[in-house]
Design a protein around this motif. Structure first.
Motif, PDB file in Angstrom:
ATOM      1  N   GLN A 132      11.573  15.658  32.754  1.00 41.82           N
ATOM      2  CA  GLN A 132      11.038  16.878  33.356  1.00 41.82           C
ATOM      3  C   GLN A 132      11.015  17.993  32.313  1.00 41.82           C
ATOM      4  O   GLN A 132      12.038  18.326  31.721  1.00 41.82           O
ATOM      5  N   LYS A 133       9.852  18.583  32.095  1.00 39.25           N
ATOM      6  CA  LYS A 133       9.691  19.623  31.093  1.00 39.25           C
ATOM      7  C   LYS A 133      10.095  20.982  31.636  1.00 39.25           C
ATOM      8  O   LYS A 133       9.900  21.282  32.810  1.00 39.25           O
ATOM      9  N   ALA A 134      10.682  21.795  30.764  1.00 40.60           N
ATOM     10  CA  ALA A 134      11.112  23.142  31.147  1.00 40.60           C
ATOM     11  C   ALA A 134      11.086  24.043  29.929  1.00 40.60           C
ATOM     12  O   ALA A 134      11.137  23.575  28.788  1.00 40.60           O
ATOM     13  N   VAL A 135      10.991  25.334  30.168  1.00 39.78           N
ATOM     14  CA  VAL A 135      11.054  26.329  29.111  1.00 39.78           C
ATOM     15  C   VAL A 135      12.289  27.191  29.349  1.00 39.78           C
ATOM     16  O   VAL A 135      12.437  27.805  30.405  1.00 39.78           O
ATOM     17  N   LEU A 136      13.195  27.209  28.382  1.00 38.43           N
ATOM     18  CA  LEU A 136      14.400  28.033  28.458  1.00 38.43           C
ATOM     19  C   LEU A 136      14.148  29.323  27.697  1.00 38.43           C
ATOM     20  O   LEU A 136      13.801  29.300  26.518  1.00 38.43           O
ATOM     21  N   LYS A 137      14.330  30.445  28.376  1.00 36.38           N
ATOM     22  CA  LYS A 137      14.041  31.746  27.768  1.00 36.38           C
ATOM     23  C   LYS A 137      15.307  32.310  27.123  1.00 36.38           C
ATOM     24  O   LYS A 137      16.072  33.039  27.744  1.00 36.38           O
ATOM     25  N   ILE A 138      15.504  31.958  25.869  1.00 32.08           N
ATOM     26  CA  ILE A 138      16.704  32.336  25.129  1.00 32.08           C
ATOM     27  C   ILE A 138      16.408  33.551  24.257  1.00 32.08           C
ATOM     28  O   ILE A 138      15.320  33.679  23.683  1.00 32.08           O
ATOM     29  N   TRP A 139      17.399  34.433  24.149  1.00 32.30           N
ATOM     30  CA  TRP A 139      17.292  35.595  23.267  1.00 32.30           C
ATOM     31  C   TRP A 139      18.020  35.300  21.961  1.00 32.30           C
ATOM     32  O   TRP A 139      19.215  35.049  21.947  1.00 32.30           O
ATOM     33  N   HIS A 140      17.261  35.293  20.869  1.00 30.21           N
ATOM     34  CA  HIS A 140      17.886  35.197  19.553  1.00 30.21           C
ATOM     35  C   HIS A 140      18.574  36.512  19.234  1.00 30.21           C
ATOM     36  O   HIS A 140      18.035  37.590  19.460  1.00 30.21           O
ATOM     37  N   ARG A 141      19.795  36.404  18.706  1.00 28.58           N
ATOM     38  CA  ARG A 141      20.571  37.591  18.345  1.00 28.58           C
ATOM     39  C   ARG A 141      21.299  37.302  17.039  1.00 28.58           C
ATOM     40  O   ARG A 141      21.989  36.289  16.920  1.00 28.58           O
ATOM     41  N   PRO A 142      21.173  38.174  16.032  1.00 31.45           N
ATOM     42  CA  PRO A 142      21.853  37.930  14.761  1.00 31.45           C
ATOM     43  C   PRO A 142      23.362  38.045  14.919  1.00 31.45           C
ATOM     44  O   PRO A 142      23.866  38.702  15.840  1.00 31.45           O
ATOM     45  N   LEU A 143      24.088  37.431  14.001  1.00 35.16           N
ATOM     46  CA  LEU A 143      25.539  37.381  14.109  1.00 35.16           C
ATOM     47  C   LEU A 143      26.166  38.767  14.140  1.00 35.16           C
ATOM     48  O   LEU A 143      27.079  39.021  14.924  1.00 35.16           O
ATOM     49  N   HIS A 144      25.690  39.672  13.309  1.00 32.96           N
ATOM     50  CA  HIS A 144      26.322  41.000  13.282  1.00 32.96           C
ATOM     51  C   HIS A 144      26.168  41.720  14.618  1.00 32.96           C
ATOM     52  O   HIS A 144      27.058  42.458  15.042  1.00 32.96           O
ATOM     53  N   ALA A 145      25.051  41.487  15.327  1.00 34.35           N
ATOM     54  CA  ALA A 145      24.845  42.110  16.631  1.00 34.35           C
ATOM     55  C   ALA A 145      25.799  41.518  17.666  1.00 34.35           C
ATOM     56  O   ALA A 145      26.315  42.246  18.525  1.00 34.35           O
ATOM     57  N   MET A 146      26.045  40.211  17.587  1.00 36.22           N
ATOM     58  CA  MET A 146      27.023  39.589  18.486  1.00 36.22           C
ATOM     59  C   MET A 146      28.395  40.223  18.287  1.00 36.22           C
ATOM     60  O   MET A 146      29.075  40.599  19.253  1.00 36.22           O
ATOM     61  N   VAL A 147      28.809  40.331  17.027  1.00 38.84           N
ATOM     62  CA  VAL A 147      30.141  40.864  16.726  1.00 38.84           C
ATOM     63  C   VAL A 147      30.283  42.303  17.225  1.00 38.84           C
ATOM     64  O   VAL A 147      31.317  42.679  17.797  1.00 38.84           O
ATOM     65  N   LYS A 148      29.267  43.112  17.039  1.00 40.17           N
ATOM     66  CA  LYS A 148      29.320  44.490  17.530  1.00 40.17           C
ATOM     67  C   LYS A 148      29.462  44.532  19.040  1.00 40.17           C
ATOM     68  O   LYS A 148      30.230  45.335  19.579  1.00 40.17           O
ATOM     69  N   ASP A 149      28.711  43.679  19.736  1.00 38.93           N
ATOM     70  CA  ASP A 149      28.815  43.645  21.201  1.00 38.93           C
ATOM     71  C   ASP A 149      30.214  43.233  21.641  1.00 38.93           C
ATOM     72  O   ASP A 149      30.767  43.798  22.594  1.00 38.93           O
ATOM     73  N   PHE A 150      30.798  42.256  20.962  1.00 41.53           N
ATOM     74  CA  PHE A 150      32.143  41.810  21.324  1.00 41.53           C
ATOM     75  C   PHE A 150      33.170  42.928  21.144  1.00 41.53           C
ATOM     76  O   PHE A 150      33.981  43.200  22.033  1.00 41.53           O
ATOM     77  N   THR A 151      33.149  43.558  19.997  1.00 43.81           N
ATOM     78  CA  THR A 151      34.171  44.565  19.697  1.00 43.81           C
ATOM     79  C   THR A 151      33.977  45.815  20.547  1.00 43.81           C
ATOM     80  O   THR A 151      34.963  46.427  20.983  1.00 43.81           O
ATOM     81  N   ARG A 152      32.753  46.208  20.818  1.00 50.38           N
ATOM     82  CA  ARG A 152      32.506  47.385  21.657  1.00 50.38           C
ATOM     83  C   ARG A 152      32.963  47.161  23.095  1.00 50.38           C
ATOM     84  O   ARG A 152      33.286  48.117  23.801  1.00 50.38           O
ATOM     85  N   ALA A 153      32.968  45.897  23.527  1.00 45.50           N
ATOM     86  CA  ALA A 153      33.426  45.587  24.883  1.00 45.50           C
ATOM     87  C   ALA A 153      34.947  45.483  24.964  1.00 45.50           C
ATOM     88  O   ALA A 153      35.491  45.304  26.054  1.00 45.50           O
ATOM     89  N   GLY A 154      35.638  45.584  23.824  1.00 42.58           N
ATOM     90  CA  GLY A 154      37.095  45.565  23.834  1.00 42.58           C
ATOM     91  C   GLY A 154      37.728  44.247  23.449  1.00 42.58           C
ATOM     92  O   GLY A 154      38.921  44.041  23.681  1.00 42.58           O
ATOM     93  N   PHE A 155      36.940  43.370  22.831  1.00 45.69           N
ATOM     94  CA  PHE A 155      37.465  42.073  22.424  1.00 45.69           C
ATOM     95  C   PHE A 155      37.812  42.043  20.941  1.00 45.69           C
ATOM     96  O   PHE A 155      37.158  42.698  20.122  1.00 45.69           O
ATOM     97  N   ARG A 156      38.828  41.264  20.628  1.00 39.06           N
ATOM     98  CA  ARG A 156      39.160  40.925  19.245  1.00 39.06           C
ATOM     99  C   ARG A 156      38.758  39.479  19.011  1.00 39.06           C
ATOM    100  O   ARG A 156      39.048  38.606  19.834  1.00 39.06           O
ATOM    101  N   ILE A 157      38.093  39.205  17.904  1.00 39.21           N
ATOM    102  CA  ILE A 157      37.677  37.836  17.598  1.00 39.21           C
ATOM    103  C   ILE A 157      38.864  37.067  17.038  1.00 39.21           C
ATOM    104  O   ILE A 157      39.398  37.400  15.980  1.00 39.21           O
ATOM    105  N   ALA A 158      39.284  36.034  17.760  1.00 40.93           N
ATOM    106  CA  ALA A 158      40.405  35.201  17.325  1.00 40.93           C
ATOM    107  C   ALA A 158      39.935  33.962  16.578  1.00 40.93           C
ATOM    108  O   ALA A 158      40.666  33.429  15.739  1.00 40.93           O
ATOM    109  N   ASP A 159      38.716  33.499  16.865  1.00 32.80           N
ATOM    110  CA  ASP A 159      38.226  32.281  16.217  1.00 32.80           C
ATOM    111  C   ASP A 159      36.711  32.239  16.311  1.00 32.80           C
ATOM    112  O   ASP A 159      36.113  32.667  17.311  1.00 32.80           O
ATOM    113  N   ILE A 160      36.081  31.744  15.260  1.00 32.87           N
ATOM    114  CA  ILE A 160      34.661  31.405  15.243  1.00 32.87           C
ATOM    115  C   ILE A 160      34.580  29.963  14.770  1.00 32.87           C
ATOM    116  O   ILE A 160      35.192  29.598  13.764  1.00 32.87           O
ATOM    117  N   ASP A 161      33.837  29.136  15.489  1.00 29.08           N
ATOM    118  CA  ASP A 161      33.839  27.714  15.166  1.00 29.08           C
ATOM    119  C   ASP A 161      32.423  27.157  15.091  1.00 29.08           C
ATOM    120  O   ASP A 161      31.529  27.573  15.848  1.00 29.08           O
TER     121      ASP A 161
END
Length: 232
Positions: free
Chosen positions: A169-198
């Motif tokens: 069955q065919k489907a289209v997944l609508k994913i948003w590409h986001r650069p790594l630095h933007a992910m990290v900013k979103d995490f830290t602004r929300a109050g998270f500390r990055i403990a691991d990246i894998d």
């Protein structure tokens, strides 16, 4: 060709998810490895789909609550987990009906990348975690977009429709590409500390027939990116 409304292809996706390389032998084992010993922990599965990760966590002794935006996915999850498991139809982009600090961990498998704006969802996930609780998540690796579309601007957050076929069955997944630095900013602004990246290997027990020729001499490939975040 359907859209990213999982109700349209929930059963086909769930069946494929059980046995394919990307989900069944790569993403889910990696999430479980990052979660570690979960016995007795209160875990929220945000974007639980048909419930395979929730079931695996419960089998390891966790007390699991799950939600998904797809009513059909929740129906399938109830079939898998039983009526006594707290499963709800909720949207990750909206406020969640859980108390502050209700959970020890949140797991979020391949769900955040369907959202353009991560700010409010991450704040909500932070709110429902106890201080020191973990958000364990996976998203599309940001390099995949650039590898598939060399002409694309890696540094721009942009919508990327991905065509997939699940059990024919065919489907289209609508994913948003986001650069790594933007992910990290979103995490830290929300109050998270990055403990691991894998960037983990696929599971050791992966059937050989699932591996494309280029992977039979290697244990890793660029597919998803995994984070363990601590709520501060």
């Amino acid at each position: 060709m359907t859209t990213s409304d999982y109700d349209d292809f929930a059963a086909a996706y769930a069946a494929d998810n059980e046995v394919n390389l990307s989900n069944g032998h790569y993403e889910r084992p990696a999430m479980l490895n990052l979660a570690g010993d979960v016995a007795g922990r209160r875990i929220l599965d945000a974007g639980c789909g048909s419930g395979p990760l929730a079931l695996a966590l419960r089998e390891r002794g966790a007390r699991v609550t799950g939600f998904d935006a797809s009513a059909e996915m929740i129906r399938l999850a109830r079939e898998r987990l039983g009526e006594d498991t707290d499963l709800r139809v909720l949207d990750l982009a909206e406020e969640l009906p859980f108390e502050d600090g209700a959970f020890d961990d949140v797991v979020c498998s391949l769900a955040l990348h369907y959202l353009e704006d991560w700010s409010a969802p991450l704040r909500e996930l932070h709110r429902v975690l106890r201080p020191g609780g973990r958000l364990i998540l996976s998203v599309e690796h940001p390099m995949v977009h650039k590898l598939v579309h060399p002409e694309a601007d890696y540094f721009e957050t942009s919508l990327w429709p991905l065509e997939h076929e699940f059990q024919g069955q065919k489907a289209v997944l609508k994913i948003w590409h986001r650069p790594l630095h933007a992910m990290v900013k979103d995490f830290t602004r929300a109050g998270f500390r990055i403990a691991d990246i894998d960037e983990p290997p696929y599971a050791e027990d992966t059937p050989a027939e699932l591996l494309p020729p280029e992977l039979r001499e290697r244990t890793r490939f660029i597919g998803f990116l995994f984070f363990v975040l601590v709520a501060e």
